[in-house]
Motif scaffolding. Structure first.
Motif, PDB file in Angstrom:
ATOM      1  N   GLY A  87      43.890  25.192 -63.736  1.00  0.00           N
ATOM      2  CA  GLY A  87      42.741  24.816 -63.004  1.00  0.00           C
ATOM      3  C   GLY A  87      42.092  23.582 -63.486  1.00  0.00           C
ATOM      4  O   GLY A  87      41.764  22.467 -62.827  1.00  0.00           O
ATOM      5  N   LYS A  88      41.690  23.545 -64.844  1.00  0.00           N
ATOM      6  CA  LYS A  88      41.153  22.293 -65.146  1.00  0.00           C
ATOM      7  C   LYS A  88      42.065  21.132 -65.391  1.00  0.00           C
ATOM      8  O   LYS A  88      41.638  19.955 -65.022  1.00  0.00           O
ATOM      9  CB  LYS A  88      40.867  22.721 -66.847  1.00  0.00           C
ATOM     10  N   SER A  89      43.514  21.231 -65.260  1.00  0.00           N
ATOM     11  CA  SER A  89      44.340  20.199 -65.180  1.00  0.00           C
ATOM     12  C   SER A  89      44.220  19.251 -63.789  1.00  0.00           C
ATOM     13  O   SER A  89      44.468  18.182 -63.721  1.00  0.00           O
ATOM     14  CB  SER A  89      45.585  20.220 -65.835  1.00  0.00           C
ATOM     15  N   LEU A  90      43.607  20.209 -62.857  1.00  0.00           N
ATOM     16  CA  LEU A  90      43.720  19.819 -61.498  1.00  0.00           C
ATOM     17  C   LEU A  90      42.411  18.794 -61.345  1.00  0.00           C
ATOM     18  O   LEU A  90      42.339  18.011 -60.269  1.00  0.00           O
ATOM     19  CB  LEU A  90      43.649  20.934 -60.448  1.00  0.00           C
ATOM     20  N   ILE A  91      41.421  19.229 -61.964  1.00  0.00           N
ATOM     21  CA  ILE A  91      39.812  18.581 -61.589  1.00  0.00           C
ATOM     22  C   ILE A  91      40.076  17.001 -61.775  1.00  0.00           C
ATOM     23  O   ILE A  91      39.579  16.328 -61.185  1.00  0.00           O
ATOM     24  CB  ILE A  91      38.816  18.913 -62.769  1.00  0.00           C
ATOM     25  N   PRO A  92      40.793  16.152 -62.874  1.00  0.00           N
ATOM     26  CA  PRO A  92      40.895  14.931 -62.590  1.00  0.00           C
ATOM     27  C   PRO A  92      41.397  14.252 -61.194  1.00  0.00           C
ATOM     28  O   PRO A  92      41.252  13.297 -60.943  1.00  0.00           O
ATOM     29  CB  PRO A  92      41.777  14.370 -63.878  1.00  0.00           C
ATOM     30  N   VAL A  93      42.672  15.011 -60.918  1.00  0.00           N
ATOM     31  CA  VAL A  93      43.218  14.579 -59.466  1.00  0.00           C
ATOM     32  C   VAL A  93      42.163  14.758 -58.541  1.00  0.00           C
ATOM     33  O   VAL A  93      42.028  13.812 -57.696  1.00  0.00           O
ATOM     34  CB  VAL A  93      44.376  15.747 -59.320  1.00  0.00           C
ATOM     35  N   LEU A  94      41.275  16.109 -58.593  1.00  0.00           N
ATOM     36  CA  LEU A  94      40.261  16.247 -57.555  1.00  0.00           C
ATOM     37  C   LEU A  94      39.374  14.919 -57.442  1.00  0.00           C
ATOM     38  O   LEU A  94      38.736  14.792 -56.562  1.00  0.00           O
ATOM     39  CB  LEU A  94      39.649  17.460 -57.605  1.00  0.00           C
ATOM     40  N   GLY A  95      38.934  14.498 -58.695  1.00  0.00           N
ATOM     41  CA  GLY A  95      38.072  13.573 -59.026  1.00  0.00           C
ATOM     42  C   GLY A  95      38.491  12.339 -58.113  1.00  0.00           C
ATOM     43  O   GLY A  95      37.637  11.742 -57.585  1.00  0.00           O
TER      44      GLY A  95
END
Length: 111
Positions: A87-95
């Motif tokens: 889930g944390k690895s997805l945050i930069p993409v969502l950013g």
């Protein structure tokens, strides 16, 4: 285009569908702001989501391995949610997506 036609094995179709719901990205962004977040805190941050839909969204994210739910044996019971490593690895993409939305919101809203 053929790679997108196989319903069962298309990574784009199957992964994107897991967080294409109305509230999923917002919930992930809220969870990214804190190490642990309680249900009511998420609900307060998204006041227009119903408790039922928020519960369903959290369950789906947990089932997909993007968040973890921790239940404390207290009275009243306390439940906290947090992002898993995936889930944390997805945050930069969502950013990046959020940045794009901020840059283009006015142009899209005018149409």
């Amino acid at each position: 285009m053929k790679k997108f036609t196989d319903i069962d094995s298309c990574p784009v179709r199957n992964v994107i569908a897991r967080f294409s719901g109305k509230w999923t990205i917002l919930v992930l962004c809220i969870l990214a702001e804190n190490e642990y977040t309680r249900f009511n805190e998420i609900g307060k941050a998204i006041p227009d989501v119903s408790p039922k839909v928020l519960t369903e969204t959290l369950r789906n994210l947990e089932a997909d391995g993007l968040i973890v739910r921790k239940l404390y044996a207290e009275i009243p019971p306390r439940v906290e949610y947090s992002l898993t490593d995936i889930g944390k690895s997805l945050i930069p993409v969502l950013g990046n997506l959020i940045g794009w939305a901020l840059e283009n919101f006015d142009a899209i809203a005018r149409r």
